[in-house]
Scaffold this active site. Structure first.
Site, PDB file in Angstrom:
ATOM      1  N   ARG A   4       0.788  -1.238   0.000  1.00  0.00           N
ATOM      2  CA  ARG A   4       0.000   0.000   0.000  1.00  0.00           C
ATOM      3  C   ARG A   4       0.819   1.287   0.000  1.00  0.00           C
ATOM      4  O   ARG A   4       0.288   2.347   0.317  1.00  0.00           O
ATOM      5  CB  ARG A   4      -0.997   0.004   1.167  1.00  0.00           C
ATOM      6  CG  ARG A   4      -1.929  -1.185   1.137  1.00  0.00           C
ATOM      7  CD  ARG A   4      -3.093  -1.113   2.069  1.00  0.00           C
ATOM      8  NE  ARG A   4      -2.805  -0.572   3.373  1.00  0.00           N
ATOM      9  CZ  ARG A   4      -3.744  -0.121   4.202  1.00  0.00           C
ATOM     10  NH1 ARG A   4      -5.003  -0.153   3.851  1.00  0.00           N
ATOM     11  NH2 ARG A   4      -3.422   0.335   5.383  1.00  0.00           N
ATOM     12  N   ASP A   5       2.096   1.227  -0.419  1.00  0.00           N
ATOM     13  CA  ASP A   5       2.876   2.458  -0.586  1.00  0.00           C
ATOM     14  C   ASP A   5       4.078   2.209  -1.496  1.00  0.00           C
ATOM     15  O   ASP A   5       5.205   2.570  -1.182  1.00  0.00           O
ATOM     16  CB  ASP A   5       3.330   3.018   0.763  1.00  0.00           C
ATOM     17  CG  ASP A   5       3.721   4.497   0.685  1.00  0.00           C
ATOM     18  OD1 ASP A   5       3.286   5.186  -0.266  1.00  0.00           O
ATOM     19  OD2 ASP A   5       4.456   4.956   1.562  1.00  0.00           O
ATOM     20  N   VAL A   6       3.810   1.596  -2.659  1.00  0.00           N
ATOM     21  CA  VAL A   6       4.878   1.349  -3.620  1.00  0.00           C
ATOM     22  C   VAL A   6       5.230   2.672  -4.289  1.00  0.00           C
ATOM     23  O   VAL A   6       4.378   3.327  -4.885  1.00  0.00           O
ATOM     24  CB  VAL A   6       4.458   0.293  -4.675  1.00  0.00           C
ATOM     25  CG1 VAL A   6       5.528   0.135  -5.743  1.00  0.00           C
ATOM     26  CG2 VAL A   6       4.161  -1.036  -3.998  1.00  0.00           C
ATOM     27  N   ASN A  10      10.709   3.753  -1.656  1.00  0.00           N
ATOM     28  CA  ASN A  10      10.600   2.494  -0.922  1.00  0.00           C
ATOM     29  C   ASN A  10      11.220   1.319  -1.676  1.00  0.00           C
ATOM     30  O   ASN A  10      10.973   0.167  -1.338  1.00  0.00           O
ATOM     31  CB  ASN A  10       9.138   2.190  -0.589  1.00  0.00           C
ATOM     32  CG  ASN A  10       8.599   3.125   0.469  1.00  0.00           C
ATOM     33  OD1 ASN A  10       9.364   3.753   1.195  1.00  0.00           O
ATOM     34  ND2 ASN A  10       7.286   3.237   0.546  1.00  0.00           N
ATOM     35  N   THR A  43       1.364   7.107  -0.916  1.00  0.00           N
ATOM     36  CA  THR A  43       1.793   8.466  -1.192  1.00  0.00           C
ATOM     37  C   THR A  43       0.992   8.988  -2.381  1.00  0.00           C
ATOM     38  O   THR A  43       0.770   8.262  -3.348  1.00  0.00           O
ATOM     39  CB  THR A  43       3.311   8.472  -1.486  1.00  0.00           C
ATOM     40  OG1 THR A  43       3.973   7.950  -0.327  1.00  0.00           O
ATOM     41  CG2 THR A  43       3.820   9.856  -1.798  1.00  0.00           C
TER      42      THR A  43
END
Length: 170
Positions: A4-6, A10, A43
């Site tokens: 849920r934040d690729v 990261n 993001t």
């Protein structure tokens, strides 16, 4: 597991080309079939349209959308969608991919934050990405309807089919 934040920040790439996904702060186990999940994760520049429209039920498409954004960014050398708010982000996405409707994305009009945008036509993404192999993979991941996005397995198979053979001539 949903990350849920690729996003590029990261992803770590070693000197030998090993890619590692980091920062599992937004990660969630996907074991509960009908659990409500937050749409306020990822993001902004890498957040998929279903989350921007308030979906409480979603799947691995949130991560594949992020991967598509990262691939497009690597190709373009700049973020593809640089919104300043949820609505601005949606506008940027729809300008490039076209506006959704129940015909192109069944059920989209039932999402809690759905708003009608001007009827933008898709096609700009193909022009931006020039049909490069990486760009074609990004295009299969950047699909408005999460049910029609390429899966991670499909993407990997696509890459493996296009990869040059590594057989040795010795």
């Amino acid at each position: 597991m949903l990350h849920r934040d690729v996003k590029p920040a990261n992803l770590l790439i070693s000197e030998t080309g090993v890619l590692r996904l980091t920062d599992f702060g937004y990660a969630r186990d996907f074991a509960e079939p009908n659990a409500h999940m937050s749409y306020e994760c990822c993001t902004l520049w890498y957040r998929p349209p279903e989350l921007l429209l308030g979906a409480a039920h979603y799947s691995f498409g949130v991560d594949t959308w992020g991967a598509g954004c990262v691939l497009a960014e690597l190709y373009l050398r700049r973020p593809l969608f640089r919104g300043e708010s949820d609505m601005d982000q949606l506008a940027k996405i729809f300008t490039i991919l076209g506006s959704p409707s129940n015909n192109t994305w069944p059920g989209v009009e039932n999402l809690r934050k759905f708003v009608v945008f001007s009827d933008a036509q898709s096609g700009s993404l193909d022009m931006l990405l020039n049909k490069n192999p990486i760009a074609l993979l990004a295009r299969s991941l950047l699909v408005l309807d999460p049910n029609h996005r390429a899966s991670a397995a499909d993407s990997l198979n696509s890459i493996m089919l296009k990869a040059p053979s590594r057989t040795s001539a010795n």
